[in-house]
Design a protein around this motif. Sequence first.
Motif, short mmCIF file in Angstrom:
data_model
loop_
_atom_site.label_atom_id
_atom_site.label_comp_id
_atom_site.label_asym_id
_atom_site.label_seq_id
_atom_site.Cartn_x
_atom_site.Cartn_y
_atom_site.Cartn_z
N ARG A 111 -85.24 29.73 4.97
CA ARG A 111 -85.07 29.93 6.41
C ARG A 111 -83.60 29.74 6.79
O ARG A 111 -82.96 28.81 6.33
N PRO A 112 -83.04 30.60 7.62
CA PRO A 112 -81.64 30.45 8.04
C PRO A 112 -81.51 29.41 9.14
O PRO A 112 -82.44 29.19 9.92
N TYR A 113 -80.36 28.77 9.19
CA TYR A 113 -80.10 27.83 10.27
C TYR A 113 -78.60 27.78 10.55
O TYR A 113 -77.77 28.16 9.74
N ALA A 114 -78.29 27.30 11.73
CA ALA A 114 -76.91 27.01 12.13
C ALA A 114 -76.94 25.68 12.87
O ALA A 114 -77.99 25.27 13.38
N LEU A 115 -75.81 25.01 12.94
CA LEU A 115 -75.78 23.67 13.53
C LEU A 115 -74.66 23.55 14.55
O LEU A 115 -73.51 23.87 14.27
N TYR A 116 -75.03 23.09 15.74
CA TYR A 116 -74.07 22.66 16.76
C TYR A 116 -74.32 21.17 16.93
O TYR A 116 -75.47 20.74 17.07
N ILE A 117 -73.27 20.39 16.88
CA ILE A 117 -73.41 18.95 17.06
C ILE A 117 -72.29 18.44 17.96
O ILE A 117 -71.16 18.88 17.85
N VAL B 164 -66.97 18.34 26.52
CA VAL B 164 -67.22 19.76 26.29
C VAL B 164 -66.49 20.55 27.37
O VAL B 164 -66.69 20.32 28.56
N ASP B 165 -65.62 21.46 26.93
CA ASP B 165 -64.85 22.27 27.88
C ASP B 165 -65.16 23.75 27.67
O ASP B 165 -66.08 24.10 26.92
N ALA B 166 -64.42 24.62 28.31
CA ALA B 166 -64.67 26.06 28.24
C ALA B 166 -64.52 26.59 26.81
O ALA B 166 -65.31 27.44 26.38
N ALA B 167 -63.55 26.11 26.07
CA ALA B 167 -63.36 26.56 24.69
C ALA B 167 -64.56 26.16 23.82
O ALA B 167 -65.01 26.94 22.97
N ALA B 168 -65.07 24.96 24.03
CA ALA B 168 -66.23 24.50 23.26
C ALA B 168 -67.47 25.33 23.62
O ALA B 168 -68.26 25.70 22.75
N ARG B 169 -67.64 25.62 24.91
CA ARG B 169 -68.77 26.46 25.33
C ARG B 169 -68.67 27.85 24.73
O ARG B 169 -69.67 28.43 24.30
N GLU B 170 -67.47 28.39 24.65
CA GLU B 170 -67.26 29.71 24.03
C GLU B 170 -67.63 29.66 22.55
O GLU B 170 -68.26 30.58 22.03
N ALA B 171 -67.25 28.59 21.87
CA ALA B 171 -67.59 28.44 20.45
C ALA B 171 -69.11 28.36 20.28
O ALA B 171 -69.66 28.93 19.33
N CYS B 172 -69.78 27.69 21.20
CA CYS B 172 -71.25 27.61 21.15
C CYS B 172 -71.87 28.98 21.37
O CYS B 172 -72.83 29.36 20.69
N LEU C 293 -70.73 23.75 13.77
CA LEU C 293 -69.82 23.65 14.91
C LEU C 293 -69.92 22.22 15.42
O LEU C 293 -70.95 21.78 15.92
N SER C 294 -68.85 21.47 15.24
CA SER C 294 -68.80 20.07 15.60
C SER C 294 -67.84 19.90 16.76
O SER C 294 -66.67 20.24 16.65
#
Length: 90
Positions: free
Chosen positions: A7-13, A48-56, A42-43
């Motif tokens: 199963r594929p997964y990705a992680l935001y923490i 959390v700012d605009a750049a972090a939201r864009e990365a998410c 993605l750590s």
Amino acid sequence: MEATVGRPYALYIHGNSDTTGAVRGVATITTGLRWKRLREPLSIVGEVDAAAREACWELGATVAASLMAGCRAVSPAEPGPGRRGERWRR
């Protein structure tokens, strides 16, 4: 458990000061489950700012595109979309 092998997964923490242990813990669990990582975690550390939201957003788009394309996992050596493995500190 065998039904989810591959199963594929990705992680935001997100953490206030560090995310290393959480990332390591998820890696241990997903290795045991034999899941395939779609891209580097993605750590985000701190506020959390605009750049972090864009990365998410990019992380979510990568997961969606991968699922639509047949769930192909990306190896850490392959180039991928977005900011792979970046850490955001604010």
